[in-house]
Design a protein around this motif. Structure first.
Motif, mmCIF file in Angstrom:
data_model
loop_
_atom_site.group_PDB
_atom_site.id
_atom_site.type_symbol
_atom_site.label_atom_id
_atom_site.label_comp_id
_atom_site.label_asym_id
_atom_site.label_seq_id
_atom_site.Cartn_x
_atom_site.Cartn_y
_atom_site.Cartn_z
ATOM 1 N N ASP A 146 21.049 21.383 14.294
ATOM 2 C CA ASP A 146 21.853 22.557 12.759
ATOM 3 C C ASP A 146 23.269 22.135 12.590
ATOM 4 O O ASP A 146 24.288 22.065 11.970
ATOM 5 C CB ASP A 146 21.519 23.519 13.400
ATOM 6 N N GLU A 147 24.480 22.426 14.105
ATOM 7 C CA GLU A 147 25.311 21.942 13.977
ATOM 8 C C GLU A 147 26.078 20.532 13.276
ATOM 9 O O GLU A 147 26.689 20.538 11.954
ATOM 10 C CB GLU A 147 25.988 21.748 15.763
ATOM 11 N N LEU A 148 25.464 19.665 13.289
ATOM 12 C CA LEU A 148 25.523 17.934 13.025
ATOM 13 C C LEU A 148 24.958 18.617 11.298
ATOM 14 O O LEU A 148 25.598 17.189 10.615
ATOM 15 C CB LEU A 148 23.842 16.985 13.543
ATOM 16 N N LEU A 149 23.682 18.599 11.245
ATOM 17 C CA LEU A 149 24.085 19.581 10.126
ATOM 18 C C LEU A 149 24.590 19.723 8.652
ATOM 19 O O LEU A 149 24.954 19.776 7.659
ATOM 20 C CB LEU A 149 22.366 19.813 9.436
ATOM 21 N N GLY A 150 25.632 20.934 10.046
ATOM 22 C CA GLY A 150 26.084 21.966 8.950
ATOM 23 C C GLY A 150 27.691 20.971 8.405
ATOM 24 O O GLY A 150 28.322 21.254 8.357
ATOM 25 N N GLY A 199 22.006 23.044 5.021
ATOM 26 C CA GLY A 199 22.811 24.417 5.823
ATOM 27 C C GLY A 199 24.091 24.684 5.072
ATOM 28 O O GLY A 199 24.265 25.933 5.007
ATOM 29 N N SER A 200 24.873 24.426 4.213
ATOM 30 C CA SER A 200 26.299 24.834 3.812
ATOM 31 C C SER A 200 25.347 24.913 2.171
ATOM 32 O O SER A 200 24.958 24.792 1.951
ATOM 33 C CB SER A 200 26.884 23.581 3.817
ATOM 34 N N ARG A 201 26.296 25.964 1.841
ATOM 35 C CA ARG A 201 26.244 26.056 0.663
ATOM 36 C C ARG A 201 27.454 27.320 -0.081
ATOM 37 O O ARG A 201 27.833 27.995 0.716
ATOM 38 C CB ARG A 201 25.207 27.816 0.762
#
Length: 756
Positions: free
Chosen positions: A577-581, A668-670
Motif C-alpha cells: 500500500d505504501e508503494l501504491l500510495g 489509494g490516493s484521492r
C-alpha cells in the motif's frame, strides 16, 4: 519425588497386558514418548547404540548410552541394570499401543546378575557419563516377535537410601526373527522442508538461521549428505519454496522489485513485415546480485556462498531422485481447498516451475504433516498428483489399512502410523535408535503375519538426519528390506480403489486448520500487488513475487503459531500500500465555474519506474468531467491536467478524483474539490440576444440618418451667383468672418460623414 511401588513379575505383566488391551482406545490422544514433568526421573538415560538390530542368532544384546544427573544432588553407587520383557509383541496394533504406555509403566524384569550390571561410583549434578549394559542371549525369549528391552538406573544420595525403585530408565524394542525372511517391499520418504519467512519488503528473513540450516551439520545439509552417502533409494517430498529461498540468498537476498522484466527473444521467425514482440517473463530464479560498485555486507556475502554451495548439491542430488513436489510454500491444502482452490492449483503449478528451473523433474503431491486430508483437498489436486497419507488418515472396511491404491481417482500411499510416532518414551521419540528399532519392528511383525503390504517409512516430525540417518539407513540396507522409490512402489502395487468415506478427517482436524482469516488476508495482499503490477508501464511480475511470499505464510507449519503469520501478511500489505500510495492525485480545495470550465489537477508518480494510471471521477452531482485517460507519468515525475468540467445545475457540488488502474481498482490516493457552479438560463440568453439585435438595429438607423444629414449639409453649402452687392455697412462687414467659418466647417463635416 513420587516413586512407584515394586510389583512382582507376574502381577506386573497382568497390569501391562490390561493397559495394552485398553491402549488402542486412547492411543489417538496420547502423545508419543511423553512423560509428566512432575514424574521425571532424577537420572536421565539415553540409548545411543544397541546391537543387534534384529536378533536372529545367539549374540548377546549390548546396549550403550549416557546417563545424566538431572537433580541437584550427587548420586553415588549407581547401578545400570538391563531389563527385557518375558513375552513378545506379535502384531502391529499391540506394538502401537505398547509404544504409548507411560514411561514408568512396567514392561519387563530387571536383570540383577552382577556380571550384567554397569556401575558408576558418583555423578555430580548436571554431569553426564556413558554406560554399557549387556543382556545375555539366554535371558531373552526365543519366540519370534518384538520384545521390550532397556536399562534401569538406581542409586543413592544423601537423602535417598538404596531401595528397589527405579531412578532412571530408557527403553526400546528388539525384534526376534528368523534371518531368512523374504525382503519386504519398502519405500523411504524424507521431507525436505523448512519454515520460510520474509520481511515486509520480500527479503528472506532470519539469515542466521538459514546459515545454520545450510551449513555443515545443519538439518538441510544433513539431508543432502545422507543422499550422497547412501545407496538406498530415497523419495523426497520437497517444498520448492525452500530451494527457491536458498536461490534468493545465493543472489544476495534481494527484496521485491519493480524493475522491468527481461523480454524473451521470439522462437519463430516473423513472416512478411510482421515484427515479433518478445514477451516479458519473470525469471524463476533471481539473477539480481550486487554490482562491483555496490558495497556488500560481509555476512550477506558469506551466507550467499553457503547458499550457493547447498543449492549446487541440491540440484545434483535431486537430478536423478524420485521427487514429490508439494504445492509451493507447503500451503495448508485443507484450508486452501475450502477457501481458495484457485490459489491451491496455482501453487502446484508454481512448484513445477521452480523445480524445472533447477533442472529437477517432479511429481505433484498433496500431503499434510498429520497425514490426514479432506475430500476437497484430494479432489482439487492435479490429475497426476500422488496423495500421501498416514495410515491413521484412512479407515479400512475390514483387515489392515492398505498402504497403496487409489482414492477418489488418485494414486495414494500411506506411511506407517507407528513409525511416524517414533520410538517409545521416556526418550525423545525422534532418537536414532528409537526410530530405527521402530522401523525394523514394524517390518518383522508384517513378515511374521504374512502381510506383504508395502511399508512406507517416513520418520517422525523432528527427526534429524544428522543424528539418525546412519542408524536408519544401515538397517534399511540389510536383506530384510527391498527399498524402491515410492513412485515405482505405487505403480507396482495392486491396491484397492477407495472413496471419500475412507478418508479420516475429524472435527479436531478441521479445528487445527489455518483460519480462513489468514487465507483472506493473503488474497488481499496478492490483489493489491496485482493492482500495482497493472499500472506499471513495463511489466515487473510484482504480483507473482508477492504471491510467493504470501503462500509461505499459509504453510502447514504456521498452524502452530498462526498469529505471527497473519502479522507478516499484514506487514507485507502495508508495504505494498505504501508503494501504491506513491502515485497520487491532487487538486484545489475549491473551484468556480460558470456553466463550463476547467479544473486543474496534478498526478504525481513517486516510484522510480514509469506508470500508466487512470483518474476516476466520483460525483453524486450533475458535474460532468472529461479526463484524458490513461495518464502516462515518467519515473519520479508529475503531470498537470486541466479537466474540462460542465455543471448541470447551480450550487456547490463535491467532486472526488481517484487514481486507479484500467479496471477501476483504486491505488489509494484521492482528492476532493468543492465546485461552485452558476447556471445561466436559456430565456436570459434569448433576452440578451434580442437586446443585441435591437442595439444593432439602432446603430444602423442612427448611421443612416447621419448620412442623410450630411448630404443635406453638403447641398446647402454650394455657392449661388449673387448680384453686385451694395457697399455693406460697417456692422454687416463684422458678420462676414462668422459666415466664412461656417462655410469652412461644412466641408469638414461632410468629409467626416463620408469617412464614417
Amino acid at each position: 519425588m513420587p516413586r512407584r511401588s515394586p510389583l512382582t513379575s507376574l502381577s506386573a505383566f497382568v497390569v501391562s497386558l490390561g493397559v495394552l488391551l485398553a491402549a488402542p482406545v486412547t492411543a489417538a490422544v496420547a502423545a508419543p514418548g511423553t512423560v509428566d514433568p512432575s514424574q521425571a526421573d532424577p537420572l536421565e538415560l539415553s540409548i545411543e547404540r544397541m546391537s543387534p538390530t534384529v536378533m536372529t542368532g545367539d549374540r548377546d544384546v549390548v546396549i550403550s548410552g549416557t546417563v545424566t544427573n538431572a537433580s541437584d544432588e550427587t548420586w553415588r553407587e549407581i547401578n545400570i541394570a538391563p531389563f527385557r520383557a518375558a513375552f513378545p509383541i506379535t502384531d502391529t496394533s499391540t506394538l502401537n499401543a505398547a509404544a504409548d504406555l507411560p514411561a514408568d509403566q512396567y514392561v519387563g524384569d530387571r536383570l540383577t546378575d552382577v556380571e550384567v550390571i554397569y556401575k558408576i561410583d558418583s555423578l555430580a549434578p548436571g554431569a553426564t557419563t556413558s554406560f554399557t549394559a549387556r543382556i545375555p542371549r539366554a535371558r531373552l525369549g526365543r519366540t519370534n516377535g518384538v520384545y521390550w528391552v532397556g536399562v534401569h538406573a538406581s542409586g543413592v544420595t544423601d537423602t535417598q537410601p538404596r531401595d528397589d525403585f527405579t531412578d532412571g530408565r530408557a527403553r526400546t524394542f528388539l525384534p526376534v526373527a528368523a534371518g531368512d525372511a523374504a525382503p519386504l517391499r519398502t519405500a523411504v520418504v524424507l521431507p525436505l522442508k523448512a519454515a520460510v519467512r520474509h520481511t515486509a519488503d520480500g527479503r528472506v528473513d532470519n539469515g542466521e538461521g538459514w546459515a545454520t540450516l545450510l551449513g555443515p551439520g545443519g538439518r538441510l545439509d544433513a539431508l543432502l549428505e545422507t543422499a550422497e552417502e547412501t545407496d538406498v533409494p530415497i523419495t523426497w517430498v520437497v517444498d520448492p519454496a525452500v530451494p527457491h529461498a536458498v536461490s534468493r540468498l545465493a543472489a544476495g537476498n534481494p527484496g521485491w522489485t519493480l524493475t522491468a522484466l527481461p523480454r524473451e527473444e521470439p522462437t519463430e521467425t516473423p513472416r512478411g513485415d510482421e515484427e515479433a514482440e518478445p514477451d516479458p517473463s519473470l525469471p524463476v530464479l533471481p539473477s539480481d546480485s550486487p554490482t562491483p560498485e555496490e558495497e556488500v555486507d560481509p555476512e550477506v556475502a558469506a551466507l550467499a556462498e553457503v547458499a550457493q554451495s547447498w543449492l549446487d548439491r541440491f540440484t545434483a542430488v535431486m537430478a536423478d531422485a524420485d521427487v514429490l513436489a508439494l504445492p509451493y510454500g507447503d500451503v495448508d491444502v485443507a484450508a486452501l481447498s475450502d477457501a481458495d482452490p484457485e490459489s491451491l492449483a496455482a501453487a502446484h503449478v508454481r512448484s513445477t516451475e521452480v523445480l524445472e528451473a533447477l533442472g529437477v523433474d517432479s511429481t505433484p503431491v498433496v500431503a499434510s504433516p498429520d497425514g490426514r486430508l479432506t475430500r476437497a483437498a484430494v479432489e482439487s489436486s492435479p490429475d497426476a498428483a500422488l496423495v500421501l497419507l498416514n495410515e491413521r488418515g484412512l479407515t479400512g472396511d475390514e483387515g489392515p489399512v492398505p498402504t497403496t491404491g487409489t482414492v477418489l481417482g488418485h494414486d495414494f500411499a500411506a506411511t506407517s502410523a507407528g513409525i511416524a510416532r517414533g520410538g517409545p518414551g521416556p526418550e525423545d521419540a525422534t532418537s536414532a535408535v528409537g526410530v530405527r528399532q521402530r522401523v525394523v519392528s514394524e517390518a518383522v511383525l508384517r513378515q511374521l503375519a504374512g502381510d506383504r503390504t508395502p511399508l512406507v517409512v517416513k520418520p517422525p516430525t523432528g527427526w534429524d538426519a544428522a543424528d539418525g540417518a546412519d542408524e536408519l539407513f544401515a538397517a534399511l540396507e540389510t536383506r530384510r528390506f527391498r527399498v524402491r522409490p515410492l513412485g515405482a512402489l505405487v505403480a507396482q502395487a495392486d491396491g484397492p480403489a477407495l472413496g471419500a468415506r475412507s478418508l479420516v478427517h475429524t472435527a479436531a482436524d478441521r479445528e487445527a486448520q489455518l483460519p480462513r482469516e489468514h487465507v483472506d488476508a493473503a488474497r488481499k495482499l496478492v490483489a493489491r500487488a496485482t493492482t500495482l503490477e497493472s499500472v506499471l508501464t513495463n511489466p515487473a511480475g510484482f504480483d507473482l513475487q508477492v504471491r510467493d511470499v504470501a503462500w509461505s505464510d499459509l504453510a502447514h507449519v504456521t498452524r502452530r503459531r498462526p498469529d505471527p503469520a497473519l502479522e507478516r501478511i499484514e506487514d507485507g500489505l502495508d508495504h505494498v500500500d505504501e508503494l501504491l500510495g506513491s502515485v497520487t492525485v491532487s487538486g484545489p480545495d475549491s473551484a468556480r465555474i460558470s456553466g463550463d470550465g476547467t479544473i486543474g489537477t496534478t498526478v504525481t508518480n513517486g516510484l522510480d519506474v514509469p506508470v500508466n494510471v487512470n483518474v476516476a471521477v466520483d460525483s453524486s452531482s450533475d458535474l460532468r468531467v472529461s479526463v484524458p485517460n490513461p495518464v502516462a507519468i515518467p519515473p519520479e515525475s508529475r503531470r498537470r491536467l486541466l479537466l474540462p468540467t460542465k455543471a448541470g445545475r447551480e450550487g456547490v457540488q463535491s467532486l472526488t478524483l481517484r487514481v486507479t488502474d484500467a479496471e477501476g481498482q483504486s491505488l489509494g490516493s484521492r482528492a476532493t474539490v468543492q465546485v461552485r457552479a452558476s447556471e445561466t438560463s436559456g430565456l436570459l440568453w434569448i433576452i440578451m440576444g434580442a437586446g443585441g439585435l435591437v442595439l444593432l438595429g439602432a446603430i444602423v438607423v442612427r448611421l443612416s440618418r447621419r448620412g442623410l444629414a450630411t448630404r443635406g449639409q453638403l447641398a446647402d453649402a454650394e455657392p449661388e451667383q449673387p448680384d453686385e452687392p451694395d457697399e455693406p455697412d460697417e456692422p454687416e462687414q463684422a458678420e462676414q468672418p462668422e459666415q466664412s467659418e461656417q462655410l469652412e466647417a461644412r466641408p469638414e463635416a461632410a468629409a467626416k460623414a463620408e469617412e464614417q
